[in-house]
Design an enzyme around this catalytic site. Structure first.
Site, PDB file in Angstrom:
ATOM      1  N   THR B 514      10.040  10.136 -20.283  1.00 35.86           N
ATOM      2  CA  THR B 514       9.689   9.820 -21.422  1.00 35.86           C
ATOM      3  C   THR B 514      11.139   9.600 -22.471  1.00 35.86           C
ATOM      4  O   THR B 514      11.555  10.454 -22.594  1.00 35.86           O
ATOM      5  CB  THR B 514       9.165  11.415 -21.529  1.00 35.86           C
ATOM      6  N   HIS B 515      11.386   8.817 -21.594  1.00 35.73           N
ATOM      7  CA  HIS B 515      12.469   7.998 -21.919  1.00 35.73           C
ATOM      8  C   HIS B 515      12.763   6.316 -22.957  1.00 35.73           C
ATOM      9  O   HIS B 515      13.186   5.586 -22.384  1.00 35.73           O
ATOM     10  CB  HIS B 515      13.985   7.036 -21.081  1.00 35.73           C
TER      11      HIS B 515
END
Lengths: 252, 585
Positions: B514-515
């Site tokens: 989730t970057h």
């Protein structure tokens, strides 16, 4: 009708016992709280009737152990299939004893069964494999179709319900589903198989508050300590530290 | 007709780290701030009774409700983008605290090379080293210029780390007061677990430079300059996907938001989803939002509009508001949606030890050891066909039993049934992983725009992601995977399963990271960037767009500290703008 039923149940002790004990044979009149006991078939093929209210030692009643989604026939097939995914062995209980069937039943009755947190707007197009699941079929419908297909395949194979098949035959059928060799309406049997496996693992290892992982036996087998408040004293330790697992109900 | 609410000095869209930092900084200075958050409100009470893997990790309790809003995705422009219907590659957060409530707490700074990637690459290797479809660009700010803002974030959050991290980690100054001494970190590092020690020993033997991962899981009781006191981490193993019941993990909910609220100048309005920024002639007047519970529509006017939501929504709001020039990959003109980047997370090695069991059920989100020897430009790239690199680390975040059932790569081992069950039980505590976190450099065809077909529940177009892995990513992934294997061998694993040797197309069904970054990128030039180094929009100087959306590329480090530093700089810029007006650069 009743004659046919009689003949059919005659050759299936499991089914007969179930029907007898459930009260469903009483001329179609279902009594309140009819399903008070269930048939447990162990791996040696012995059939015993277990009282659902007394199988957990000190726990005198588990009112969670009842169905909100499946009918009893579907339930028995789900339990049997889950047991083949995660069977009882020398390490400890299998899915059935861990009450995974009830876990799956309860999940499908709730938000997960209706894909409540998923994007449901059409058009539902097929898509590429990299685009993820694009099916319009709800989890509860996929599962129901899959269970029906397991029973249909079992009938083709041996004129039996899936849960009545011998273990080897159950495994053989599940392999067939996993290999995508059975057609379902708008879905693949592998999709159903994957959902079955996913829910089985969840039912083995989720906190018992959801109805599975009976008596924390799933965690005990895995030597997973569940919900502990601190590991500050063991985090640097070289040796493996085993401890009695705790559930969320310990923190109420 | 939408109801108009009383005007505020500043309206913030999204109350996570970026929104929380800006709210706290500006309310302390006396400005009236309202924060609109589409999810629910949160406080510590929401974090008690939270050790529930099924609810939080499996069913994603703290994540965005995809039934209301999602992204659509395609690998390239010839494909029809389809919605991400269920969670896969990434988990955008939702609710007060945002992703800052459910993160792990690994708190690296980006390296000096990141901020001047184009100049430094050309200087060392010549312009020919940069592939023609790779629009890497300098950020418009250097590491040295950003350093004071990193320090502000770290002091606020109580970041812990090792004083001597060795030569590969981004350089740090000793500026934090601790018992009369100046230290490089506000608090000390996390404890070293046996698996971390094995990794550190092996990598040291190989000539690399391991250090303890910098952490936002507080390592000792700490009181920051705002007077916020928090307790120390208990290594209880529930960080990622979970709120911290001890408040030990730095989270906007337990750090900046209470400070903002205490001023009496800050209002959080949860269940409020912003649909549009209102603007004319390069000046915004406020936002239109909808109460997600009642369906009522409102207008919130403000002198300054700050977009602080997740990457996708920052871009989407600008495009839906027709603010800023949309990026076009064919002509390579326009900026909004440009340089969408991700991370290369698949490379690594899963190690199985016949004779060793680890207490891997215990852990913390940022408990781990890392090497940066192959990150940034820390090694000579003359002989490799990619730029930048990645970190390699062993993390002990806490293995939970539903998600983690690893089995060694033994031929013929089935995926279910008796043999599988026995194997999962045997290897559960005998398995650790070396994970690569590779940088993601932009490609001209990786971008965000509006989907032509799918909309959210209010009829607003969804954001459309066009993204794939290119040669750069594939070569980097292979490189990191081979290094991970080398380290795994040094650690004497019985079995090693190497991942990421062949990176295929990006697949949105498999969790990776989730970057997500980019889309409203910062820079020195309005032709190639959307915001300046204060994250002020070139096209509307009272609009600031804050978050990882400002990254022109993504590094091989976790992004939160860099988001935090940029948010502190933006807060300073907003105040300057309120006082002086105009463009800040």
């Amino acid at each position: 009708m009743s004659e046919n039923k009689e003949t059919f149940t005659e050759k299936k002790s499991t089914r007969r016992n179930f029907l007898k004990n459930s009260g469903l044979t009483l001329g179609g009149i279902v009594l309140g709280g009819a399903v008070t006991s269930l048939v447990v078939k162990n791996n040696d093929g012995e059939t015993t009737v277990a009282d659902s209210h007394s199988s957990h030692g000190a726990e005198t009643s588990n009112f969670n152990r009842a169905l909100m989604f499946f009918n009893i026939e579907q339930f028995l097939t789900v339990e049997a299939a889950a047991e083949q995914i995660f069977p009882k062995d020398e390490n400890g209980p299998g899915a059935k004893e861990l009450l995974v069937g009830y876990y799956i039943d309860h999940q499908l009755a709730g938000g997960f069964g209706s894909n409540a947190k998923e994007f449901r707007q059409g058009p539902f197009l097929k898509g590429e494999p990299t685009q993820g699941n694009q099916s319009a079929i709800l989890n509860k419908d996929l599962f129901t179709m899959g269970v029906a297909a397991l029973d249909a395949e079992a009938f083709k194979l041996a004129e039996k319900k899936f849960y009545e098949l011998e273990e080897e035959k159950q495994i053989e059928l599940l392999q067939k589903f996993e290999a995508d060799e059975v057609a379902l309406n708008g879905a693949t049997s592998k999709q159903f198989f994957n959902l079955l496996k996913k829910l089985t693992i969840e039912g083995v290892y989720a906190d018992p508050l959801y109805g599975g992982n009976a008596n924390l036996e799933g965690w005990k087998m895995k030597r997973y300590p569940g919900s502990q408040m601190s590991y500050v004293n063991i985090i640097e330790k070289d040796e493996f530290v085993e401890m009695e697992p705790k559930s969320l109900s310990d923190h109420q | 007709m939408a109801e108009k609410l009383p005007k505020k000095d500043v309206v913030i869209v999204g109350v996570g780290w970026a929104g929380g930092i800006i709210a706290s900084e500006l309310t302390k200075k006396g400005y009236d701030v309202i924060g609109l958050e589409r999810g629910k409100d949160r406080d510590m009470a929401d974090y008690l009774h939270g050790h529930d893997e099924l609810r939080y990790s499996t069913r994603k309790e703290m994540m965005q409700d995809l039934s209301k809003d999602t992204v659509t995705f395609r690998n390239h422009t010839k494909m029809t983008a389809l919605p991400m219907r269920q969670y896969g590659a990434f988990y955008p957060g939702d609710g007060v605290g945002g992703a800052g409530a459910h993160w792990n707490g690994q708190t690296y700074r980006f390296g000096p090379y990141d901020f001047e990637i184009r100049s430094m690459t050309i200087e060392r290797y010549g312009e020919g080293k940069i592939p023609k479809d790779m629009p890497i660009q300098d950020w418009g700010i250097t590491y040295d210029e950003l350093q004071p803002y990193f320090e502000k974030f770290e002091a606020m959050a109580g970041i812990g780390g090792q004083e001597d991290e060795g030569p590969m980690a981004p350089p740090r100054r000793a500026v934090f007061d601790k018992n009369g001494e100046k230290k490089k970190y506000p608090v000390g590092p996390m404890k070293v677990s046996p698996m971390m020690k094995m990794f550190m020993d092996a990598t040291t033997e190989l000539g690399y430079h391991p250090y303890i991962v910098p952490t936002a899981n507080l390592t000792e009781p700490y009181t920051n300059e705002d007077g916020v006191s928090r307790a120390a981490c208990q290594y209880c193993a529930f960080c990622e996907h979970y709120g911290c019941e001890y408040g030990a993990k730095a989270d906007p909910v337990v750090t900046v938001l209470p400070v903002a609220k205490q001023t009496g100048k800050f209002t959080v309005r949860p269940h409020s989803t912003v649909i549009k920024v209102l603007h004319t002639d390069g000046k915004a007047s406020g936002v239109v939002f909808r109460d997600t519970i009642t369906g009522e529509e409102y207008i919130q006017e403000a002198d300054v509009v700050v977009l602080t939501s997740y990457v996708f929504n920052n871009v989407r709001l600008l495009l839906n508001s027709k603010l800023g020039k949309p990026y076009n990959p064919e002509t390579q003109t326009g900026v909004v949606g440009k340089n969408y980047c991700y991370q290369v997370q698949q490379s690594g090695a899963s190690l199985f030890f016949e004779d060793k069991e680890f207490n891997s059920y215990a852990g913390a989100g940022a408990l781990g050891a890392v090497i940066d020897d192959f990150n940034c430009d820390n090694f000579d790239h003359s002989d490799v066909d990619f730029l930048h690199g990645g970190a390699l680390r062993v993390m002990q975040t806490g293995k939970r039993p539903i998600a983690t059932n690893p089995v060694p790569p033994i031929e013929g081992l089935p995926g279910w049934g008796k043999e599988w069950k026995a194997a999962t039980l045997k290897w559960y505590h005998r398995n650790i992983s070396i994970g690569g976190q590779g940088a993601s450099l932009p490609n001209r065809y990786n971008y965000l725009d509006l989907d032509p077909t799918y909309t959210d529940e209010y009829g607003m177009p969804l954001i459309r992601m066009t993204f794939n892995y290119h040669d750069q990513d594939k070569k980097l992934s292979k490189y990191l995977a081979e290094k991970a294997e080398e380290i795994g061998k040094k650690m004497n694993a019985t079995y090693i399963k190497v991942n990421g040797l062949e990176l295929g197309d990006f697949n949105i069904a498999n969790y990776q990271s989730t970057h997500n970054t980019g889309g409203v990128i910062m820079g020195n030039d309005p032709e190639t960037s959307a915001v300046n180094s204060y994250l002020q929009m070139w096209d509307a100087d009272n609009v600031f767009v804050v978050g990882a959306s400002a990254f022109p590329h993504n590094s091989g480090y976790n992004p939160t500290a860099t988001v935090g530093a940029l948010a502190y700089r933006a807060a300073e810029g907003i105040e300057k703008f309120i006082k002086e007006g105009g463009s800040l650069v």
